[in-house]
Design a protein around this motif. Structure first.
Motif, PDB file in Angstrom:
ATOM      1  N   ALA A   1      11.102 -21.298 -26.019  1.00 41.19           N
ATOM      2  CA  ALA A   1       9.935 -21.949 -25.385  1.00 41.19           C
ATOM      3  C   ALA A   1       8.701 -21.406 -25.791  1.00 41.19           C
ATOM      4  O   ALA A   1       8.154 -20.730 -26.353  1.00 41.19           O
ATOM      5  CB  ALA A   1       9.954 -21.625 -23.729  1.00 41.19           C
TER       6      ALA A   1
ATOM      7  N   GLU B   1      13.035 -27.264 -32.054  1.00 42.39           N
ATOM      8  CA  GLU B   1      12.677 -28.290 -30.743  1.00 42.39           C
ATOM      9  C   GLU B   1      11.610 -27.869 -30.045  1.00 42.39           C
ATOM     10  O   GLU B   1      10.615 -28.529 -29.573  1.00 42.39           O
ATOM     11  CB  GLU B   1      13.934 -28.309 -29.958  1.00 42.39           C
ATOM     12  CG  GLU B   1      14.004 -30.280 -29.630  1.00 42.39           C
ATOM     13  CD  GLU B   1      15.192 -30.016 -28.731  1.00 42.39           C
ATOM     14  OE1 GLU B   1      15.228 -30.418 -27.597  1.00 42.39           O
ATOM     15  OE2 GLU B   1      16.434 -29.912 -29.306  1.00 42.39           O
ATOM     16  N   ALA B   2      11.562 -26.511 -29.722  1.00 39.03           N
ATOM     17  CA  ALA B   2      10.523 -25.847 -28.826  1.00 39.03           C
ATOM     18  C   ALA B   2       9.146 -25.876 -29.515  1.00 39.03           C
ATOM     19  O   ALA B   2       8.105 -26.192 -28.754  1.00 39.03           O
ATOM     20  CB  ALA B   2      10.894 -24.339 -28.496  1.00 39.03           C
TER      21      ALA B   2
ATOM     22  N   ALA C   1      18.055 -20.060 -25.846  1.00 44.34           N
ATOM     23  CA  ALA C   1      16.733 -20.708 -25.375  1.00 44.34           C
ATOM     24  C   ALA C   1      15.443 -20.574 -26.309  1.00 44.34           C
ATOM     25  O   ALA C   1      15.335 -19.285 -26.635  1.00 44.34           O
ATOM     26  CB  ALA C   1      16.584 -20.432 -23.980  1.00 44.34           C
TER      27      ALA C   1
ATOM     28  N   ASN D   1      16.156 -18.736 -19.149  1.00 41.84           N
ATOM     29  CA  ASN D   1      15.327 -19.621 -19.892  1.00 41.84           C
ATOM     30  C   ASN D   1      14.196 -18.596 -20.792  1.00 41.84           C
ATOM     31  O   ASN D   1      14.158 -17.531 -20.592  1.00 41.84           O
ATOM     32  CB  ASN D   1      14.474 -20.532 -18.819  1.00 41.84           C
ATOM     33  CG  ASN D   1      13.469 -19.665 -18.095  1.00 41.84           C
ATOM     34  OD1 ASN D   1      12.315 -19.409 -18.479  1.00 41.84           O
ATOM     35  ND2 ASN D   1      13.774 -19.342 -16.948  1.00 41.84           N
TER      36      ASN D   1
ATOM     37  N   ALA E   1      19.902 -24.583 -24.787  1.00 41.18           N
ATOM     38  CA  ALA E   1      21.413 -25.085 -25.105  1.00 41.18           C
ATOM     39  C   ALA E   1      22.498 -24.065 -24.370  1.00 41.18           C
ATOM     40  O   ALA E   1      22.429 -22.892 -24.637  1.00 41.18           O
ATOM     41  CB  ALA E   1      21.664 -24.756 -26.457  1.00 41.18           C
TER      42      ALA E   1
ATOM     43  N   SER F   1       6.813 -26.160 -23.669  1.00 45.21           N
ATOM     44  CA  SER F   1       8.314 -26.542 -24.078  1.00 45.21           C
ATOM     45  C   SER F   1       9.254 -25.687 -23.618  1.00 45.21           C
ATOM     46  O   SER F   1       8.708 -24.386 -23.400  1.00 45.21           O
ATOM     47  CB  SER F   1       8.461 -26.819 -25.327  1.00 45.21           C
ATOM     48  OG  SER F   1       8.275 -25.667 -26.183  1.00 45.21           O
ATOM     49  N   ASP F   2      10.397 -26.009 -23.248  1.00 46.37           N
ATOM     50  CA  ASP F   2      11.357 -25.034 -22.318  1.00 46.37           C
ATOM     51  C   ASP F   2      12.811 -25.621 -22.829  1.00 46.37           C
ATOM     52  O   ASP F   2      13.143 -26.588 -22.231  1.00 46.37           O
ATOM     53  CB  ASP F   2      11.143 -25.071 -21.029  1.00 46.37           C
ATOM     54  CG  ASP F   2      12.130 -24.218 -20.518  1.00 46.37           C
ATOM     55  OD1 ASP F   2      12.823 -23.237 -21.200  1.00 46.37           O
ATOM     56  OD2 ASP F   2      12.069 -24.060 -19.422  1.00 46.37           O
ATOM     57  N   VAL F   3      13.411 -25.008 -24.055  1.00 40.63           N
ATOM     58  CA  VAL F   3      14.496 -25.696 -24.550  1.00 40.63           C
ATOM     59  C   VAL F   3      15.454 -24.896 -24.364  1.00 40.63           C
ATOM     60  O   VAL F   3      15.529 -23.767 -24.624  1.00 40.63           O
ATOM     61  CB  VAL F   3      14.346 -26.050 -26.078  1.00 40.63           C
ATOM     62  CG1 VAL F   3      15.803 -26.925 -26.446  1.00 40.63           C
ATOM     63  CG2 VAL F   3      13.422 -26.807 -26.367  1.00 40.63           C
TER      64      VAL F   3
ATOM     65  N   ARG G   1      17.925 -24.879 -34.442  1.00 39.51           N
ATOM     66  CA  ARG G   1      17.596 -26.060 -33.848  1.00 39.51           C
ATOM     67  C   ARG G   1      16.702 -26.087 -32.659  1.00 39.51           C
ATOM     68  O   ARG G   1      15.867 -26.833 -32.372  1.00 39.51           O
ATOM     69  CB  ARG G   1      19.032 -27.002 -33.608  1.00 39.51           C
ATOM     70  CG  ARG G   1      18.800 -28.218 -32.788  1.00 39.51           C
ATOM     71  CD  ARG G   1      20.273 -29.020 -32.302  1.00 39.51           C
ATOM     72  NE  ARG G   1      20.966 -28.150 -31.672  1.00 39.51           N
ATOM     73  CZ  ARG G   1      20.830 -28.179 -30.182  1.00 39.51           C
ATOM     74  NH1 ARG G   1      20.088 -28.600 -29.610  1.00 39.51           N
ATOM     75  NH2 ARG G   1      21.788 -27.354 -29.640  1.00 39.51           N
ATOM     76  N   VAL G   2      17.291 -25.070 -31.483  1.00 36.18           N
ATOM     77  CA  VAL G   2      16.366 -24.849 -30.477  1.00 36.18           C
ATOM     78  C   VAL G   2      15.107 -24.478 -30.524  1.00 36.18           C
ATOM     79  O   VAL G   2      14.241 -24.939 -29.938  1.00 36.18           O
ATOM     80  CB  VAL G   2      17.220 -23.757 -29.451  1.00 36.18           C
ATOM     81  CG1 VAL G   2      16.574 -23.237 -28.197  1.00 36.18           C
ATOM     82  CG2 VAL G   2      18.547 -24.538 -29.011  1.00 36.18           C
TER      83      VAL G   2
END
Ligand code: KG4
Ligand code: ZN
Length: 347
Positions: free
Chosen positions: A16, A61-62, A14, A308, A30, A26-28, A57-58
Motif C-alpha cells: 500500500a 499494482e500499489a 499486501a 493490510n 492478495a 492504494s491498498d492491494v 505483482r502486488v
C-alpha cells in the motif's frame, strides 16, 4: 512523503501507499484463503511460496497509482513480526532489495502496532472520523486477541490479552469441528444470524468482571465435546443455534471486557479492529452497550480491520518521523516480546 508498506506475516500478500496524513493512495491485498481452505488452516510453507509468487505483482499494482510510480516512493515500511517467519522473510527481503537499490529509508514495523494505528488511516468517503484522541482498542483477529490503551501513536499500553486461543482462532476451530470449512468466522457469523443464541448453554470464558484477560480454549472445547457427544447437527436450525450460542458467548465476552477497559482507564472511545471486528453480532452488541456506557465507538471499515499494508505504511511513517531507521540486517520475529501486558516500547 509517500511510504510503501509491505505485509506478508500470514496469508495475505499486501502492499500500500500512504502519505503523512494517513491518506491511503492504494491498498492491494492478495488473499490466500482458497489455497489454505482444503487444509482447514494456514500451511506456513504454502503461504511463503504464495507470497514469493505474488509479492512483485502486488507491489507494482500499489505503486502504479503514483504519477511517477516507484520514483515517487520516499520510504519503505515492512512487517517484521509477529507472524510466520518464512512468510515474513519474503516481504522483508523484497523491502530490503528495494530500499538498497533505490537508496530509500527502510523501517520494520510490528504487525500489532499496524492494527492498533489503523484508526488513523483515511480512505476518503467511506472512512468515519479518525480517532485522534486516546482510545481503547480491541484487537481481535486470527492470531491475536488483546485490549490496548492507545494514548498516542508512540504511547501504547497492553491492558490484557488472551491466555490461549485468539477469538478468530476459536471461530476457525469451532467451524472446523462443526464441519463448516475455513475460515470459520464469516460462515459462523452468517449461520448465527438465523440461530437461537440461547439454545445451548456454553461456558463464559474468564467471567471475572475486572479481568481484562481472555481465554477461549474452554469454550472451543465445550463445542467440540457437544459435537463429539451428539454429532454434527444434521438439521440446519440446530446447526445455526449452536453457531449462534457460541458466537453470543464470544461476543459478550469481547464487549464486556472492552467496556471494562474503558471504565478502568477512563478513556471514552473504543475502537474495534482485527478480522473478528467484521462480525455482525459483535458490531451490534458493541454499538448497543457502548451507547449505554456513553462510550464513543469506532468500527473501522473492513479493509482497515483485516490484514493490510496501509496500516504498516502508516505505523512505519510514524517511526521514521521519530528518527528510526532499519539497516539491511533487519530480521523477522515470530512473537513480539514488546507487546505483552504493560507499557510498550515502540522504538
Ligand atoms: O485480522 P485477520 O484478517 O488476520 C489475522 O491477523 O489473523 O483475521 C482473520 C480472522 C480469522 O480467524 C477469521 O475467521 C476471523 O478473523 N473473521 C471473523 C469474521 N470475519 C473474519 N470472525 C468472526 N466473524 C466474522 N464475520
Ligand atoms: Zn492481523
Amino acid at each position: 512523503m509517500h511510504v510503501l508498506g509491505i505485509e506478508s506475516s500470514c496469508d495475505e500478500t499486501a502492499a500500500a501507499i500512504v502519505d503523512r496524513t494517513g491518506y491511503v493512495h492504494s491498498d492491494v491485498v492478495a488473499s490466500q484463503t482458497k489455497l489454505h481452505a482444503p487444509y482447514g488452516g494456514v500451511v506456513p510453507e504454502l503461504a511463503a511460496r504464495a507470497h514469493m509468487q505474488n509479492v512483485a505483482r502486488v507491489i507494482r499494482e500499489a505503486v502504479d497509482v503514483l504519477p511517477r510510480g516507484i520514483n515517487d516512493v520516499d520510504a519503505i515500511a515492512v512487517t517484521q513480526g509477529p507472524g510466520l517467519v518464512g512468510a515474513l522473510l519474503v516481504g522483508i527481503q523484497v523491502a530490503k532489495a528495494m530500499a538498497w537499490s533505490r537508496e530509500l529509508p527502510l523501517v520494520g514495523v510490528s504487525h500489532l502496532e499496524g492494527h492498533l494505528l489503523a484508526p488513523f488511516l483515511c480512505r476518503g468517503e467511506e472512512e468515519g472520523p479518525r480517532a485522534l484522541g486516546p482510545y481503547v482498542a480491541l484487537l481481535a483477529s486470527g492470531g491475536h486477541t488483546a485490549l490496548y490503551a492507545v494514548h498516542a501513536p508512540d504511547d501504547i499500553e497492553c491492558l490484557g490479552q488472551t491466555r490461549d486461543d485468539a477469538a478468530g482462532e476459536a471461530f476457525d476451530k469451532v467451524a472446523k469441528v462443526m464441519g463448516l470449512g475455513y475460515p470459520g468466522g464469516p460462515v459462523v457469523d452468517r449461520l448465527a444470524a438465523s440461530g437461537d443464541p440461547r439454545r445451548f448453554s456454553l461456558p463464559m470464558p474468564m467471567p471475572a468482571r475486572q479481568s481484562l484477560e481472555f481465554s477461549f480454549s474452554g469454550l472451543k472445547t465445550a463445542v467440540a465435546d457437544h459435537v463429539r457427544k451428539h454429532g454434527i447437527p444434521s438439521d440446519e436450525q440446530t446447526l445455526a443455534d449452536l453457531a449462534a450460542s457460541f458466537q453470543r458467548v464470544v461476543v459478550e465476552t469481547l464487549v464486556r471486557k472492552s467496556l471494562a477497559a474503558c471504565e478502568q482507564t477512563g478513556i471514552g472511545r473504543l475502537v474495534l479492529t482485527g478480522g473478528v471486528a467484521a462480525n455482525r453480532g459483535l458490531r451490534e452488541l458493541a454499538a448497543a452497550e457502548s451507547a449505554r456506557a456513553r462510550v464513543s465507538l469506532t468500527v473501522l471499515p473492513f479493509a482497515s480491520c483485516t490484514d493490510n499494508a496501509a496500516m504498516i505504511a502508516y505505523a512505519g511513517m510514524r517511526r521514521l518521523e521519530r528518527g528510526e531507521q532499519a539497516d539491511l540486517g533487519l530480521d523477522a520475529f515470530s512473537r513480539d516480546p514488546g507487546f505483552r501486558r504493560g507499557k510498550i516500547r515502540l522504538s
